[in-house]
Design an enzyme around this catalytic site. Structure first.
Site, PDB file in Angstrom:
ATOM      1  N   CYS A 185       0.865  -1.178   0.000  1.00 27.20           N
ATOM      2  CA  CYS A 185       0.000   0.000   0.000  1.00 27.20           C
ATOM      3  C   CYS A 185       0.905   1.233   0.000  1.00 27.20           C
ATOM      4  CB  CYS A 185      -0.995  -0.003   1.160  1.00 27.20           C
ATOM      5  SG  CYS A 185      -0.303   0.288   2.800  1.00 27.20           S
ATOM      6  N   ASN A 216       2.487   1.592   4.204  1.00 23.35           N
ATOM      7  CA  ASN A 216       2.751   0.346   4.921  1.00 23.35           C
ATOM      8  C   ASN A 216       2.421   0.465   6.412  1.00 23.35           C
ATOM      9  OD1 ASN A 216       5.570  -1.834   5.619  1.00 23.35           O
ATOM     10  ND2 ASN A 216       3.532  -2.436   5.046  1.00 23.35           N
ATOM     11  N   CYS A 245      -1.373   0.957   7.263  1.00 20.93           N
ATOM     12  CA  CYS A 245      -2.795   0.648   7.431  1.00 20.93           C
ATOM     13  C   CYS A 245      -3.213  -0.618   6.684  1.00 20.93           C
ATOM     14  CB  CYS A 245      -3.671   1.820   6.967  1.00 20.93           C
ATOM     15  SG  CYS A 245      -3.488   3.335   7.939  1.00 20.93           S
ATOM     16  N   ARG A 246      -3.290  -0.524   5.365  1.00 18.03           N
ATOM     17  CA  ARG A 246      -3.847  -1.619   4.568  1.00 18.03           C
ATOM     18  C   ARG A 246      -2.908  -2.811   4.404  1.00 18.03           C
ATOM     19  NH1 ARG A 246      -5.314   1.899  -0.512  1.00 18.03           N
ATOM     20  NH2 ARG A 246      -3.374   2.863   0.193  1.00 18.03           N
ATOM     21  N   SER A 247      -1.672  -2.563   3.991  1.00 19.29           N
ATOM     22  CA  SER A 247      -0.788  -3.716   3.734  1.00 19.29           C
ATOM     23  C   SER A 247      -0.413  -4.488   5.006  1.00 19.29           C
ATOM     24  CB  SER A 247       0.433  -3.323   2.908  1.00 19.29           C
ATOM     25  OG  SER A 247       1.188  -2.312   3.502  1.00 19.29           O
ATOM     26  N   ASP A 298      -8.196   3.604   1.397  1.00 18.38           N
ATOM     27  CA  ASP A 298      -7.270   3.927   2.482  1.00 18.38           C
ATOM     28  C   ASP A 298      -8.078   4.466   3.666  1.00 18.38           C
ATOM     29  OD1 ASP A 298      -5.240   4.749   4.157  1.00 18.38           O
ATOM     30  OD2 ASP A 298      -4.105   5.755   2.572  1.00 18.38           O
TER      31      ASP A 298
END
Length: 144
Positions: free
Chosen positions: A7, A10, A12-14, A117
């Protein structure tokens, strides 16, 4: 199988994707190694966003020990599959690809849909967790 989740920062999402995919792969008895990285360097060396840590913990997954890192060109050689969260991540990663073999490894986690995001909206972390989880389940079905 080695999979890299990518993401922007690095945080939140990944990290969520890394934790969810490793959890699901382990549960399915798959010998998969999952990692995550960001295309931006703002958070290198830090842990995941506390809201991602909480969203994962609420589902029984501990991502608190992950460390944010930057996506590197050598990741194309180290990983079998590189899953990105949105079209910006996709173009950033593809811009670093050295050849067609590298480009073939890069896909969006949700196919043609993006993982939004959640950084600016606390209420989005739980729904983003569920989106990522659904995408990870599809990847496991496709590759196991």
């Amino acid at each position: 199988m080695k999979i890299l989740m990518v993401c922007l920062g690095n945080i939140c999402r990944s990290p969520l994707a890394e934790g969810i995919m490793q959890h699901l792969a382990d549960k399915a008895g798959l010998d998969w190694q999952i990692d995550s990285a960001g295309t931006g360097d703002w958070h290198v060396g830090q842990g995941p966003d506390r809201r991602s840590v909480k969203a994962a913990a609420n589902e029984g997954i501990d991502i608190s020990k992950q460390v944010c890192r930057l996506f590197r060109t050598q990741d194309f050689d180290e990983f079998d599959l590189i899953l990105v969260m949105d079209k910006s991540n996709l173009s950033n990663v593809l811009a670093m690809a050295g050849n067609d073999e590298h480009r073939k490894k890069v896909k969006m986690l949700l196919g043609d849909k993006i993982v939004p995001d959640p950084y600016y909206d606390d209420a989005q972390f739980a729904p983003v967790f569920k989106l990522i989880e659904a995408g990870c389940k599809e990847i496991i079905k496709e590759y196991s």
